[in-house]
Write a protein that holds these residues in place. Sequence first.
Motif, short mmCIF file in Angstrom:
data_model
loop_
_atom_site.label_atom_id
_atom_site.label_comp_id
_atom_site.label_asym_id
_atom_site.label_seq_id
_atom_site.Cartn_x
_atom_site.Cartn_y
_atom_site.Cartn_z
N TYR A 181 0.85 -1.19 0.00
CA TYR A 181 0.00 0.00 0.00
C TYR A 181 0.89 1.24 0.00
N LEU A 182 0.27 2.38 -0.21
CA LEU A 182 1.06 3.61 -0.35
C LEU A 182 1.77 4.04 0.92
N ASP A 183 1.38 3.49 2.06
CA ASP A 183 2.12 3.83 3.28
C ASP A 183 3.55 3.32 3.22
N ARG A 184 3.80 2.31 2.38
CA ARG A 184 5.16 1.78 2.21
C ARG A 184 6.07 2.78 1.48
N TYR A 185 5.45 3.67 0.70
CA TYR A 185 6.22 4.57 -0.16
C TYR A 185 6.08 6.04 0.23
N THR A 186 5.52 6.28 1.41
CA THR A 186 5.40 7.65 1.93
C THR A 186 5.83 7.65 3.39
N LEU A 187 6.10 8.85 3.90
CA LEU A 187 6.55 9.00 5.28
C LEU A 187 5.38 9.31 6.20
N ARG A 188 5.44 8.79 7.43
CA ARG A 188 4.36 9.04 8.40
C ARG A 188 4.43 10.45 8.96
N ASP A 189 5.59 11.04 8.99
CA ASP A 189 5.76 12.42 9.40
C ASP A 189 6.52 13.15 8.31
N PRO A 190 6.21 14.43 8.08
CA PRO A 190 6.93 15.17 7.04
C PRO A 190 8.37 15.44 7.45
N LYS A 191 9.24 15.57 6.48
CA LYS A 191 10.60 16.02 6.77
C LYS A 191 10.51 17.39 7.45
N THR A 192 11.34 17.61 8.44
CA THR A 192 11.24 18.82 9.25
C THR A 192 11.51 20.08 8.45
N PHE A 357 8.30 15.01 -9.83
CA PHE A 357 6.89 14.98 -9.42
C PHE A 357 6.35 16.40 -9.36
N LYS A 358 5.06 16.53 -9.66
CA LYS A 358 4.39 17.83 -9.58
C LYS A 358 3.00 17.62 -9.01
N ALA A 359 2.64 18.45 -8.02
CA ALA A 359 1.31 18.38 -7.44
C ALA A 359 0.24 18.63 -8.48
N CYS A 360 0.58 19.39 -9.52
CA CYS A 360 -0.40 19.73 -10.54
C CYS A 360 -0.81 18.55 -11.41
N THR A 366 0.22 11.29 -8.62
CA THR A 366 1.59 11.52 -8.16
C THR A 366 2.01 10.51 -7.10
N LEU A 367 1.11 10.15 -6.20
CA LEU A 367 1.44 9.13 -5.21
C LEU A 367 1.72 7.78 -5.89
N LEU A 368 0.96 7.46 -6.91
CA LEU A 368 1.20 6.21 -7.63
C LEU A 368 2.50 6.28 -8.42
N PHE A 369 2.76 7.44 -9.07
CA PHE A 369 4.05 7.62 -9.75
C PHE A 369 5.20 7.44 -8.77
N ALA A 370 5.05 7.99 -7.58
CA ALA A 370 6.12 7.92 -6.58
C ALA A 370 6.42 6.48 -6.20
N ALA A 371 5.37 5.69 -5.97
CA ALA A 371 5.59 4.29 -5.61
C ALA A 371 6.33 3.56 -6.72
N ALA A 372 5.91 3.80 -7.97
CA ALA A 372 6.56 3.13 -9.10
C ALA A 372 8.01 3.57 -9.25
N ALA A 373 8.27 4.85 -9.06
CA ALA A 373 9.64 5.37 -9.22
C ALA A 373 10.55 4.88 -8.11
N THR A 397 3.93 19.52 0.63
CA THR A 397 3.60 18.30 1.37
C THR A 397 4.06 17.06 0.62
N LEU A 398 3.95 17.08 -0.69
CA LEU A 398 4.43 15.94 -1.48
C LEU A 398 5.93 15.75 -1.28
N ALA A 399 6.69 16.84 -1.42
CA ALA A 399 8.14 16.75 -1.26
C ALA A 399 8.51 16.26 0.13
N ALA A 400 7.75 16.70 1.12
CA ALA A 400 8.08 16.36 2.50
C ALA A 400 7.70 14.93 2.87
N ARG A 401 6.82 14.31 2.09
CA ARG A 401 6.32 12.97 2.43
C ARG A 401 6.85 11.86 1.53
#
Length: 453
Positions: A181-192, A357-360, A366-373, A397-401
């Motif tokens: 699932y996407l939790d595997r490819y994203t962070l639980r807390d944003p980079k500070t 990646f771009k939020a636009c 973008t979340l799916l692209f991130a997992a694949a990349a 938020t995308l960059a931080a996660r």
Amino acid sequence: MPESTDVRIVHARVSFEPVAFRAPLKFGGRVVSQTDLINVTVDVEDHQGRRASGHGSMPVGNVWAWPSANVDADQAEKAMKHLAELTAVHINSVPDFGHPIELMYSVIHEYGELASVVQREFGLPEGMPKLAQLVANSPLDAALHDAYGRLHGKNSYNTLSAEYMNQDLSVYLGPDFAHEYLDRYTLRDPKTRMPLYHLVGALDPLGDADIESRINDGLPETLEEWIRADGLTHLKIKLNGEDLNWDVERVLAIDRITAAVQAERNVESWHYSCDFNEKCENVEYVLDFLGKIKEQSEAAFDRIQYIEQPTHRNLKQHPENKMHAAAKIKPVVIDESLVDLESLELAQELGYTGVAFKACKGQTETLLFAAAAIKRNLFLCVQDLTCPGASFLHSATLAARIPGVAAIEGNGRQYCPGPNAPWAKLYPGMFEITDGTVETGSLNGPGMGFSRG
């Protein structure tokens, strides 16, 4: 079994907000001096009848998303705005309950048909590109994720696990992602904190001698002034792609000025990215560019972190544009080319080694692209669409996660800072920059992580 956390869309509504530029931005041979924000609000409801609202915002970005010899910029802008309205009407009629990824994934497959309706209504000589479809509908996508997180009192990035999603990633990305699932490819807390990439456009003055008439609005106006004011250490350089000598001298001139200012500040390390916006005819141009930079300044060459989208965005039509040789020297990333999983796979075949990646392009895509990349061990970065206000916070938020993304581009503050004002009061660390970084750790609230209260 459907999750008890599923929601349905009750109502989506679209509005537009004109945004003036304080200075023109030139890229890819085109100049932008104004834009409109597409603002979307989405109301959702769960099985228990609880409701919440979410919000999304993004510049139309038609000059970047739909460059055309057949459809002028004004027509493209109007068509993209109308698509945003049509998609909202369509999604209001969707009765299904689900997770935002699932709901949006089905709607994304309707974009093409809805864009065809726009083409017929406007009598356009060509169809709307897929990239323009994604941009026009990205605020809707963000608003749905925002509403879902707010309803559950969770940050949206922490609702990407099996606890909330009905389907694993194999449904979207193939069997290699079974039971993931996407939790595997994203962070639980944003980079500070994250370094901010500052854009140096092709028209931007580097020093006082480059200014014919000052704006005098209190903001920096030259590269020298921006570096001193914001403590910048990351510069994204827009290049011509059709004039090798100009491109080489532009980078060297930026490096000379930056080196002088950084020496005053006792800063020893800084970085560049080079963006050709598809204007290079072939990879040989990129190789010549890198070779000349290295020959004339090895220090400037070493500071180049990556090359962005040097040749035409249509990879299928230009399979001759192979990047293998350039990618052996510096990471070469796709930006405009990345519109679906097929384009990501084709880019790899052609030698690209990274993705922007771009939020636009939409939160879901973008979340799916991130997992694949990430699965493919590609170089990762997050780019901007000259996003002000809420759209910049979404991008951040995308960059931080996303793991592996080291910096965030943000140039709305340079060209169209007006919409930043109310947000700067709430998130000063994202807009009041003094050490070249932004405080992404503050984007940790419910929904997409930020709110006007």
